[in-house]
Scaffold this active site. Structure first.
Site, PDB file in Angstrom:
ATOM      1  CG  ASP A 105      -2.323   0.696   1.187  1.00 20.01           C
ATOM      2  OD1 ASP A 105      -2.000   1.693   0.512  1.00 20.01           O
ATOM      3  OD2 ASP A 105      -2.956   0.006   1.856  1.00 20.01           O
ATOM      4  CG  ASP A 206      -4.366   6.232   0.404  1.00 16.50           C
ATOM      5  OD1 ASP A 206      -4.925   5.244   1.303  1.00 16.50           O
ATOM      6  OD2 ASP A 206      -3.971   6.889   1.513  1.00 16.50           O
ATOM      7  CD  GLU A 248      -8.764   5.745  -1.173  1.00 18.90           C
ATOM      8  OE1 GLU A 248      -9.801   5.020  -0.266  1.00 18.90           O
ATOM      9  OE2 GLU A 248      -8.096   5.364  -0.741  1.00 18.90           O
ATOM     10  CG  HIS A 322      -9.053  -0.344   5.424  1.00 15.94           C
ATOM     11  ND1 HIS A 322      -8.782  -0.667   4.021  1.00 15.94           N
ATOM     12  CD2 HIS A 322      -8.196   0.771   5.587  1.00 15.94           C
ATOM     13  CE1 HIS A 322      -8.082   0.679   3.343  1.00 15.94           C
ATOM     14  NE2 HIS A 322      -7.930   1.667   4.407  1.00 15.94           N
ATOM     15  CG  ASP A 323     -10.892   3.409   4.847  1.00 17.45           C
ATOM     16  OD1 ASP A 323     -10.836   3.389   6.153  1.00 17.45           O
ATOM     17  OD2 ASP A 323     -10.899   3.752   3.152  1.00 17.45           O
TER      18      ASP A 323
HETATM   19  O1  TEU Z   1      -9.235   6.201   2.639  1.00 20.52           O
HETATM   20  C1  TEU Z   1      -9.444   7.443   1.491  1.00 20.52           C
HETATM   21  C2  TEU Z   1     -10.584   8.304   2.294  1.00 20.52           C
HETATM   22  O2  TEU Z   1     -10.697   9.734   1.319  1.00 20.52           O
HETATM   23  C3  TEU Z   1     -11.319   8.202   3.659  1.00 20.52           C
HETATM   24  O3  TEU Z   1     -11.171   8.698   4.383  1.00 20.52           O
HETATM   25  C4  TEU Z   1     -12.510   7.604   3.349  1.00 20.52           C
HETATM   26  O4  TEU Z   1     -13.249   8.669   2.749  1.00 20.52           O
HETATM   27  C5  TEU Z   1     -13.301   6.728   4.459  1.00 20.52           C
HETATM   28  O5  TEU Z   1     -12.466   6.731   4.835  1.00 20.52           O
HETATM   29  C6  TEU Z   1     -14.062   6.666   4.251  1.00 20.52           C
HETATM   30  O6  TEU Z   1     -15.099   5.990   5.173  1.00 20.52           O
HETATM   31  C7  TEU Z   1      -7.548   6.111   2.230  1.00 20.52           C
HETATM   32  C8  TEU Z   1      -7.337   4.286   3.070  1.00 20.52           C
HETATM   33  O7  TEU Z   1      -8.324   3.884   2.502  1.00 20.52           O
HETATM   34  C9  TEU Z   1      -7.885   5.048   5.087  1.00 20.52           C
HETATM   35  O8  TEU Z   1      -7.829   4.244   5.940  1.00 20.52           O
HETATM   36  C10 TEU Z   1      -7.181   6.509   5.370  1.00 20.52           C
HETATM   37  O9  TEU Z   1      -7.251   7.135   6.281  1.00 20.52           O
HETATM   38  C11 TEU Z   1      -7.054   7.955   4.443  1.00 20.52           C
HETATM   39  O10 TEU Z   1      -7.254   7.340   2.974  1.00 20.52           O
HETATM   40  C12 TEU Z   1      -5.859   8.891   4.277  1.00 20.52           C
HETATM   41  O11 TEU Z   1      -4.985   7.945   3.816  1.00 20.52           O
END
Ligand code: TEU
Ligand code: CA
Length: 549
Positions: A105, A206, A248, A322-323
């Site tokens: 990542d 990311d 992403e 994971h989000d």
């Molecule tokens: O997530 C991108 C992001 O925009 C997140 O804030 C997303 O909107 C949110 O998690 C949805 O609830 C990426 C990663 O996947 C995330 O884990 C990180 O926190 C974020 O980038 C910052 O690096």
């Protein structure tokens, strides 16, 4: 298999299924309550049994863990919490023996504020690292503009030493990197090439659509120089090896996805787009502002992405990461029909064109949780709770949103068995285990042909056996049916047919397609011989050799 230059079906990642590991929640080898690299190595047999081709590993580089590793302070070292660089090299080597590649990542939009670059950058405006970040003049107390950070608060943070604000799209401990600076870009390429040398199989990038931000114009994603940067990045790094790259991109449309995943390999292999994921929220508001899933819209979104990228790009297929909340709790049914609905969602997704991603525990039908606010650990969840309390929302209302959408739903430890701490750790887990681990765990599912695990195993195997999964074209059936999601995938010599009841009632349907001469490849009810009727969440996948026209 068809193989013109426009759609190069030989690419390994077009046949692959990728498994995402969130390392801190996967397997803890040393009893400190946090998953680690040795823990993953110990579970490679499990992953090989499942049949996956690659692991996307959420960040394991050195980090103060303000955002669970998405705040990197050293891109060329492993966080001691997860192990050492030698462990990482060991994982790459051991995984290879299990025919599994490791996808790292890459967090390139921002670093940690504890990264050496930022430590230098904030010393003075003359420091050679100052321009690695995005600074604007201002007066203390008066922000350069009203942009907000994703985790709440202003996107600007004042640094007295330099009498300037730095820009951060995420937490204050995640200062945005300045991609306009060619020196910064070169450092990034060198670092990526260093990892390629170590034998990684690819990268997940990311928030890659946010690197070309233009804060003066309040532009965060899809900045004007984005694709210029991506083409340079790809040329300087990825194109030198046979890698999979997935960006992403929350702001992706099908048009943009065709640029990102152009088969000429000039940018990336594919992107994660989130159009389907954002459907169950009030339009124009935040994910916390809940709305029921508009099923017809979901069908339309999938149809459009399948049709428009065909031969011109490549889709990534996912329900979870994971989000995101657990899909079985979100759009399936985590009560009476947990097993049926988890399999239905898997069958629906895995028949589509693209590269499927499985998020750890999805193959077991792991569910969302409902904890007291004290038991949550996610920075986004905790900030949201405070922010909405201050805005006058009731506790109940906030908790409803958190139960539905908190990122910690996906982050509870992996459920390996029904023993202490679900077999995840011998210590105290960093985040509470889902109390349903006594019923839902890997040990109880491996080898049981009716388990969710076995269904995923079957789907992964089918993708390797039947080329139509990779190259078949997509046609939506029963477009106006409000309960059923049905489609065909057709190539020169065979056809796949997928029929899914998305709801918990029995429905009837009528298809022109005659399934009597088709082979049933996979289904989620044991006696799947009825036609014209689908029981709750029933899903069937058929295949046949095509009649010669
Ligand atoms: O997530 C991108 C992001 O925009 C997140 O804030 C997303 O909107 C949110 O998690 C949805 O609830 C990426 C990663 O996947 C995330 O884990 C990180 O926190 C974020 O980038 C910052 O690096
Ligand atoms: Ca550990």
């Amino acid at each position: 298999m068809r193989n013109d230059d426009k759609t190069d079906e030989r690419k390994w990642w077009k046949h692959a299924v990728i498994y995402q590991i969130y390392p801190r929640s996967f397997a803890d080898s040393n009893g400190d309550g946090i998953g680690d690299l040795q823990g993953i190595i110990e579970k490679l047999d499990y992953l090989e049994t499942l049949g996956i081709d690659a692991i996307w590993l959420s960040p394991v580089c050195k980090s103060p863990q303000d955002d669970n590793g998405y705040d990197i302070s050293d891109y060329r070292d492993i966080d001691p919490m997860f192990g050492t660089l030698a462990d990482m090299e060991g994982l790459i080597r051991e995984a290879e023996k299990h025919h599994i590649r490791i996808i790292m990542d890459l967090v390139l939009n921002h670093s940690s504020d504890e990264h050496y670059w930022f430590q230098e950058a904030k010393k003075s405006r003359e420091n050679s690292y100052h321009d690695y970040y995005v600074w604007r003049d201002g007066v203390e107390g008066a922000y350069p503009n009203d942009m907000r950070a994703a985790f709440g608060g202003s996107a600007w943070e004042w640094v007295p030493e330099v009498q300037q604000y730095y820009f951060h799209q995420f937490s204050t401990k995640q200062p945005d990197l300045n991609w306009e600076n060619p020196k910064l870009r070169q450092e990034i390429y060198d670092m990526i090439n260093w990892w390629i040398e170590k034998g990684v199989g690819g990268f997940r990038l990311d928030v890659i659509d946010q690197i070309a931000k233009e804060p003066d114009q309040k532009i965060t994603n899809n900045g004007p120089r984005l694709h210029e940067y991506l083409r340079e990045l790809s040329k300087e790094t990825f194109q030198k090896a046979d890698l999979v790259t997935v960006g992403e991109a929350w702001g992706a449309t099908t048009e943009l996805a065709k640029l990102y995943s152009n088969p000429d390999n000039s940018e990336l292999s594919m992107v994660f787009q989130f159009e389907h994921i954002c459907l169950d929220q009030i339009e124009g508001k935040e994910k916390w502002d809940l709305a029921p899933l508009p099923f017809m819209k979901l069908k339309e979104v999938f149809r459009r992405w399948q049709m428009e990228l065909y031969g011109k790009g490549w889709n990534s297929l996912f329900w979870n990461n994971h989000d995101l909340p657990r899909i079985v709790s979100r759009w399936g049914n985590d009560g009476q029909y947990r097993v049926e609905s988890a399999k239905m969602l898997a069958i629906l997704l895995h028949g589509l064109q693209g590269t499927p991603y499985i998020y750890q525990g999805e193959e077991l039908g792991m569910t969302n949780v409902q904890y007291e606010i004290e038991d949550y650990r996610d920075i986004e969840t905790l900030n949201l709770y405070q922010e909405r309390l201050e805005k006058g929302y009731s506790k109940e209302e906030i908790m409803r949103s958190i139960y539905a959408k908190s990122r910690d739903n996906a982050r509870t430890p992996m459920q390996w068995n029904d023993g202490e701490n679900a077999g995840f750790t011998k210590g105290t887990p960093w985040l509470k285990i889902n109390p349903n681990y006594k019923e839902i765990h890997a040990e109880g599912q491996i080898g049981d042909e009716n388990s969710i695990f076995s269904c995923y195993q079957k789907l992964i195997w089918l993708r390797k056996e039947y080329p139509v999964f990779v190259d078949g074209d997509f046609r939506m059936l029963l477009e106006n049916d409000e309960n059923v999601f049905a489609y065909t995938r057709t190539n020169t010599d065979s056809r796949l047919l997928v029929i899914c009841n998305f709801y918990d009632t029995t429905v009837s349907y009528s298809l022109e397609e005659d399934v009597s001469d088709m082979e049933l490849l996979v289904s989620n009810y044991q006696d799947a011989d009825q036609t014209g009727v689908l029981r709750p969440y029933e899903a069937r996948m058929y295949w046949k050799q095509k009649d010669r026209e």
